[in-house]
Design an enzyme around this catalytic site. Structure first.
Site, PDB file in Angstrom:
ATOM      1  N   HIS A  26      15.774  11.666  24.130  1.00 50.21           N
ATOM      2  CA  HIS A  26      16.832  11.593  25.134  1.00 50.21           C
ATOM      3  C   HIS A  26      17.670  12.870  25.105  1.00 50.21           C
ATOM      4  O   HIS A  26      17.329  13.834  24.415  1.00 50.21           O
ATOM      5  CB  HIS A  26      17.686  10.339  24.942  1.00 50.21           C
ATOM      6  CG  HIS A  26      18.242  10.189  23.550  1.00 50.21           C
ATOM      7  ND1 HIS A  26      19.116  11.088  23.007  1.00 50.21           N
ATOM      8  CD2 HIS A  26      18.008   9.264  22.583  1.00 50.21           C
ATOM      9  CE1 HIS A  26      19.440  10.711  21.788  1.00 50.21           C
ATOM     10  NE2 HIS A  26      18.766   9.612  21.485  1.00 50.21           N
TER      11      HIS A  26
ATOM     12  N   HIS B 144      18.596  14.671  21.813  1.00 46.89           N
ATOM     13  CA  HIS B 144      17.586  15.570  21.225  1.00 46.89           C
ATOM     14  C   HIS B 144      17.532  16.890  21.984  1.00 46.89           C
ATOM     15  O   HIS B 144      17.474  17.964  21.393  1.00 46.89           O
ATOM     16  CB  HIS B 144      16.208  14.902  21.246  1.00 46.89           C
ATOM     17  CG  HIS B 144      16.150  13.629  20.453  1.00 46.89           C
ATOM     18  ND1 HIS B 144      16.080  12.401  21.053  1.00 46.89           N
ATOM     19  CD2 HIS B 144      16.185  13.406  19.124  1.00 46.89           C
ATOM     20  CE1 HIS B 144      16.066  11.452  20.109  1.00 46.89           C
ATOM     21  NE2 HIS B 144      16.127  12.042  18.932  1.00 46.89           N
TER      22      HIS B 144
ATOM     23  N   CYS C 249      17.646  -0.912   5.324  1.00 45.84           N
ATOM     24  CA  CYS C 249      17.710  -0.877   6.798  1.00 45.84           C
ATOM     25  C   CYS C 249      16.571  -0.007   7.318  1.00 45.84           C
ATOM     26  O   CYS C 249      16.510   1.185   7.006  1.00 45.84           O
ATOM     27  CB  CYS C 249      19.050  -0.346   7.289  1.00 45.84           C
ATOM     28  SG  CYS C 249      19.040  -0.081   9.083  1.00 45.84           S
TER      29      CYS C 249
ATOM     30  N   CYS D  52      17.786   2.992   9.499  1.00 42.36           N
ATOM     31  CA  CYS D  52      18.274   4.153   8.736  1.00 42.36           C
ATOM     32  C   CYS D  52      17.175   4.751   7.876  1.00 42.36           C
ATOM     33  O   CYS D  52      17.339   5.852   7.353  1.00 42.36           O
ATOM     34  CB  CYS D  52      19.408   3.755   7.800  1.00 42.36           C
ATOM     35  SG  CYS D  52      20.931   3.268   8.587  1.00 42.36           S
TER      36      CYS D  52
ATOM     37  N   CYS E 286      23.903  -3.683   9.672  1.00 45.28           N
ATOM     38  CA  CYS E 286      24.017  -2.235   9.532  1.00 45.28           C
ATOM     39  C   CYS E 286      24.959  -1.704  10.606  1.00 45.28           C
ATOM     40  O   CYS E 286      24.821  -2.035  11.782  1.00 45.28           O
ATOM     41  CB  CYS E 286      22.644  -1.582   9.688  1.00 45.28           C
ATOM     42  SG  CYS E 286      22.763   0.202   9.934  1.00 45.28           S
TER      43      CYS E 286
ATOM     44  N   HIS F 287      22.887   0.381  13.248  1.00 47.28           N
ATOM     45  CA  HIS F 287      21.815  -0.226  14.037  1.00 47.28           C
ATOM     46  C   HIS F 287      22.074  -1.660  14.471  1.00 47.28           C
ATOM     47  O   HIS F 287      21.318  -2.201  15.258  1.00 47.28           O
ATOM     48  CB  HIS F 287      20.494  -0.121  13.277  1.00 47.28           C
ATOM     49  CG  HIS F 287      20.085   1.310  13.051  1.00 47.28           C
ATOM     50  ND1 HIS F 287      20.422   2.000  11.924  1.00 47.28           N
ATOM     51  CD2 HIS F 287      19.432   2.180  13.847  1.00 47.28           C
ATOM     52  CE1 HIS F 287      19.978   3.246  12.025  1.00 47.28           C
ATOM     53  NE2 HIS F 287      19.377   3.387  13.176  1.00 47.28           N
TER      54      HIS F 287
ATOM     55  N   LYS G  46      27.223   4.546  23.632  1.00 51.25           N
ATOM     56  CA  LYS G  46      26.072   5.058  22.907  1.00 51.25           C
ATOM     57  C   LYS G  46      24.824   4.764  23.742  1.00 51.25           C
ATOM     58  O   LYS G  46      24.680   3.666  24.283  1.00 51.25           O
ATOM     59  CB  LYS G  46      25.993   4.336  21.553  1.00 51.25           C
ATOM     60  CG  LYS G  46      24.982   4.938  20.612  1.00 51.25           C
ATOM     61  CD  LYS G  46      24.968   4.192  19.284  1.00 51.25           C
ATOM     62  CE  LYS G  46      23.617   4.421  18.697  1.00 51.25           C
ATOM     63  NZ  LYS G  46      23.333   4.824  17.486  1.00 51.25           N
TER      64      LYS G  46
ATOM     65  N   LYS H 223      18.506   1.510  24.682  1.00 50.83           N
ATOM     66  CA  LYS H 223      17.586   0.881  25.620  1.00 50.83           C
ATOM     67  C   LYS H 223      18.143  -0.425  26.146  1.00 50.83           C
ATOM     68  O   LYS H 223      18.016  -0.734  27.326  1.00 50.83           O
ATOM     69  CB  LYS H 223      16.249   0.620  24.910  1.00 50.83           C
ATOM     70  CG  LYS H 223      15.234   1.728  25.119  1.00 50.83           C
ATOM     71  CD  LYS H 223      13.873   1.277  24.619  1.00 50.83           C
ATOM     72  CE  LYS H 223      12.962   2.469  24.446  1.00 50.83           C
ATOM     73  NZ  LYS H 223      11.817   2.181  23.587  1.00 50.83           N
TER      74      LYS H 223
HETATM   75  O1  ME8 Z   1      17.576  11.483  12.320  1.00 55.79           O
HETATM   76  N1  ME8 Z   1      23.570  12.830  20.638  1.00 55.79           N
HETATM   77  O2  ME8 Z   1      15.720  11.873  13.607  1.00 55.79           O
HETATM   78  P1  ME8 Z   1      16.243  11.432  15.046  1.00 55.79           P
HETATM   79  C1  ME8 Z   1      23.397  13.953  19.929  1.00 55.79           C
HETATM   80  N2  ME8 Z   1      14.220  12.226  11.509  1.00 55.79           N
HETATM   81  N3  ME8 Z   1      22.483  14.073  18.948  1.00 55.79           N
HETATM   82  C2  ME8 Z   1      21.729  13.010  18.665  1.00 55.79           C
HETATM   83  C3  ME8 Z   1      21.847  11.797  19.360  1.00 55.79           C
HETATM   84  C4  ME8 Z   1      22.831  11.731  20.408  1.00 55.79           C
HETATM   85  N4  ME8 Z   1      23.032  10.641  21.142  1.00 55.79           N
HETATM   86  N5  ME8 Z   1      20.946  10.926  18.844  1.00 55.79           N
HETATM   87  C5  ME8 Z   1      20.300  11.583  17.865  1.00 55.79           C
HETATM   88  C6  ME8 Z   1      16.410  11.787  12.439  1.00 55.79           C
HETATM   89  N6  ME8 Z   1      20.761  12.841  17.742  1.00 55.79           N
HETATM   90  C7  ME8 Z   1      15.602  12.201  11.210  1.00 55.79           C
HETATM   91  C8  ME8 Z   1      16.108  13.558  10.749  1.00 55.79           C
HETATM   92  S1  ME8 Z   1      15.939  15.729   9.212  1.00 55.79           S
HETATM   93  C9  ME8 Z   1      15.209  16.125   7.757  1.00 55.79           C
HETATM   94  C10 ME8 Z   1      15.388  14.108   9.546  1.00 55.79           C
HETATM   95  C11 ME8 Z   1      20.345  13.878  16.776  1.00 55.79           C
HETATM   96  O3  ME8 Z   1      15.088  11.644  15.942  1.00 55.79           O
HETATM   97  C12 ME8 Z   1      20.407  13.378  15.340  1.00 55.79           C
HETATM   98  O4  ME8 Z   1      21.723  13.438  14.857  1.00 55.79           O
HETATM   99  O5  ME8 Z   1      16.867  10.095  14.988  1.00 55.79           O
HETATM  100  C13 ME8 Z   1      19.478  14.333  14.640  1.00 55.79           C
HETATM  101  O6  ME8 Z   1      20.137  15.518  14.281  1.00 55.79           O
HETATM  102  C14 ME8 Z   1      18.419  14.609  15.711  1.00 55.79           C
HETATM  103  O7  ME8 Z   1      18.988  14.202  16.960  1.00 55.79           O
HETATM  104  C15 ME8 Z   1      17.136  13.844  15.461  1.00 55.79           C
HETATM  105  O8  ME8 Z   1      17.405  12.471  15.384  1.00 55.79           O
END
Ligand code: ME8
Length: 517
Positions: A20, A23, A129, A132, A146, A149, A304, A307
């Protein structure tokens, strides 16, 4: 001080979820920073990638009736597509399921922790969790669920390997307090120190870093004990070093690029990056990254994205309607990197029309049209001949001229902000210049002036073209395609005398940014 290399990373994204705007935002933020440093001459390495192991992936793959590998392959394909679409200039894409690029580094790190005497086996009994991918404590629950989540955690009892995180608490505290390990913004340092100081015993008890293979048969085998697989955070965090060659036969690239200069992450994973990761590095006797940049979260309509609420905003619809440069513009200029922000379609359209269609786009069209119409686009000049902003023909009241302002005021401020990752403020400087150039047109009215004084008009237009050239240069990390288009339309060459520039300009075939009604 001149920097020689710049290594910047994003988090690696879970290969199970829908991508989304959050990312896309993280990718754009890190890309703007990477492109900036590359642009000022640093040997830059920019890493992004995918986090492919663990419980969540297996469960989702099973639901889809696919093998975990086939499942992540499909999702990683989509991720790479997004990376390409957004114009992200990463030098490598690390996949944690990559047995050649990632596993040797992850396993080498494991052995280093073991050699330091920081790994032991014990029975874990408690809450877990899946969201997490972490064991959590009763204390962290809200109404038995949690807090991140909203799900009830599972009760688990199993034999795991543990990492002696608690051993590193004093050193972590020192590193954070002294700023030796830098976290931007400072508020996150305080959050982490609060965790260390008040809840240290609970939160920072030793952490499980493996799970039994029979429970989750999808991960990196623990060296010397294949009945256990490395638990996801231990596996995932080591991507930052494996990706540059840690654990490979030749570690030259690791030695060149590590420690990372900047690790860009979102606010939900600070604890893993500000406590667990540095502790693992301390244990393995590897240098710590220099800085962690923690960005805020994107919400949609104040909520937030989820889905079930049905408010997930994907980057695709904005790209389809407005194009990639506009999305990159928005993510850079319209939000503060360290704060949460909300995105609505209305706000996007409003700033698009005001600052891209009208502001920048209009300035480029007007200037290039005048240059073509009055001078066939060919204009030679230098900084000294540009009249001052605010000075009107025939009057002596004079401010500073555009080149002087750019060189002595705007550029230094731009670089200060960009080096501090304040990319929104860096972008503001560009639009400050757009404003100055608009003002300059209002001051001298070249479309009238041309009827009476062609030589003076030429100097005014040269000043405008000079300004656009600077805009294009400052815009390059933020909107590389737009910057390139402007630069090509200007056709600037530095020729002959010092400071002299000749433009062979042409007008855009179509407006850079179509106004949206
Ligand atoms: O956390 N707004 O992966 P991820 C801004 N695999 N940034 C966001 C966001 C949002 N609504 N949602 C997620 C993971 N992010 C782990 C990381 S690192 C060794 C392992 C950001 O796919 C989130 O904070 O859930 C993270 O930095 C990145 O997107 C990937 O999130």
């Amino acid at each position: 001080m001149e920097e020689k290399k710049f290594y910047v990373t994003t988090a690696i994204f879970y290969a199970n979820a829908q991508l989304h705007l959050g990312h896309a935002y993280e990718l754009i933020l890190a890309d703007v920073i990477a492109r900036y440093h590359r642009g000022v001459g640093s040997k830059t390495f920019f890493l992004t990638g995918s986090d492919e192991h663990g419980d969540k992936i297996i469960r989702t793959a099973q639901k889809e009736g696919m093998s975990p590998q086939a499942f992540v392959n499909v999702n990683v394909g989509k991720m790479k597509e997004l990376v390409t679409t957004l114009g992200v200039s990463n030098d490598f894409f690390i996949r944690t399921s990559d047995q050649k690029a990632h596993w040797p580094g992850a396993q080498k790190m494991w052995r280093a922790l073991e050699a330091a005497g920081d790994i032991y086996k014990a029975t874990y009994q408690g809450l877990y969790c899946v969201g997490c991918e972490a064991f959590i404590t009763e204390k962290e629950l809200v109404d038995g669920k949690c807090q991140h989540h909203g799900t009830v955690p599972e009760q688990i009892k199993e034999e795991n390997y543990f990492f002696k995180l608690s051993k590193y608490v004093p050193e972590l505290r020192r590193l954070l307090e002294s700023g030796e390990f830098k976290i931007t913004p400072q508020s996150k340092v305080n959050e982490m120190l609060a965790l260390l100081n008040t809840e240290g015993e609970n939160i920072l008890s030793d952490v499980s870093i493996s799970r039994p293979e029979r429970e989750i048969p999808w991960g990196i085998p623990v060296p010397g004990d294949p009945g256990q697989l490395m638990y996801v955070w231990c596996d995932a965090l080591s991507n930052y070093i494996s990706a540059v060659g840690y654990g490979q036969a030749d570690e030259a690239s690791f030695n060149l690029f590590w420690p990372a200069d900047l690790q860009v992450i979102g606010k939900d994973i600070v604890r893993f990056h500000a406590l667990l990761w540095p502790a693992m590095l301390l244990s393995a006797k590897i240098a710590l990254p220099k800085e962690l940049l923690v960005h805020g979260f994107v919400t949609s309509g104040g909520k937030k994205m989820s889905k079930s609420v049905g408010n997930v905003l994907g980057p695709d619809e904005f790209i389809a309607d407005y194009g990639v440069p506009a999305l990159r513009y928005y993510c850079t200029r319209e939000v503060s990197p360290t704060e949460d922000w909300d995105l609505t379609r209305e706000k996007f359209k409003e700033v698009y029309n005001a600052n891209l269609a009208n502001g920048l786009g209009n300035l480029v069209s007007r200037t290039l049209k005048m240059a073509t119409q009055y001078f066939d686009g060919k204009i030679t000049g230098d900084a000294a001949s540009v009249p001052p902003v605010g000075g009107v023909q025939g009057e002596s009241a004079a401010g500073l001229n555009i080149p002087y302002l750019v060189i002595n005021d705007l550029l230094p401020r731009y670089h200060t902000h960009m080096r501090a990752h304040e990319i929104n403020k860096g972008a503001d400087i560009i639009w400050e210049l757009v404003g100055k150039l608009d003002q300059f047109i209002t001051d001298y009215e070249p479309f009238k002036l041309v009827k009476t004084d062609k030589a003076a008009t030429e100097k005014v237009l040269w000043g405008l073209l000079y300004g656009l050239r600077e805009i294009s240069a400052m815009l390059a990390p933020i909107m590389p395609d737009t910057a390139k288009t402007i630069s090509e339309l200007l056709g600037a060459t530095e020729s002959g005398n010092v400071g002299e520039i000749t433009f062979v300009a042409k007008p855009p075939v179509a407006p850079l940014f179509m106004r949206k009604e």
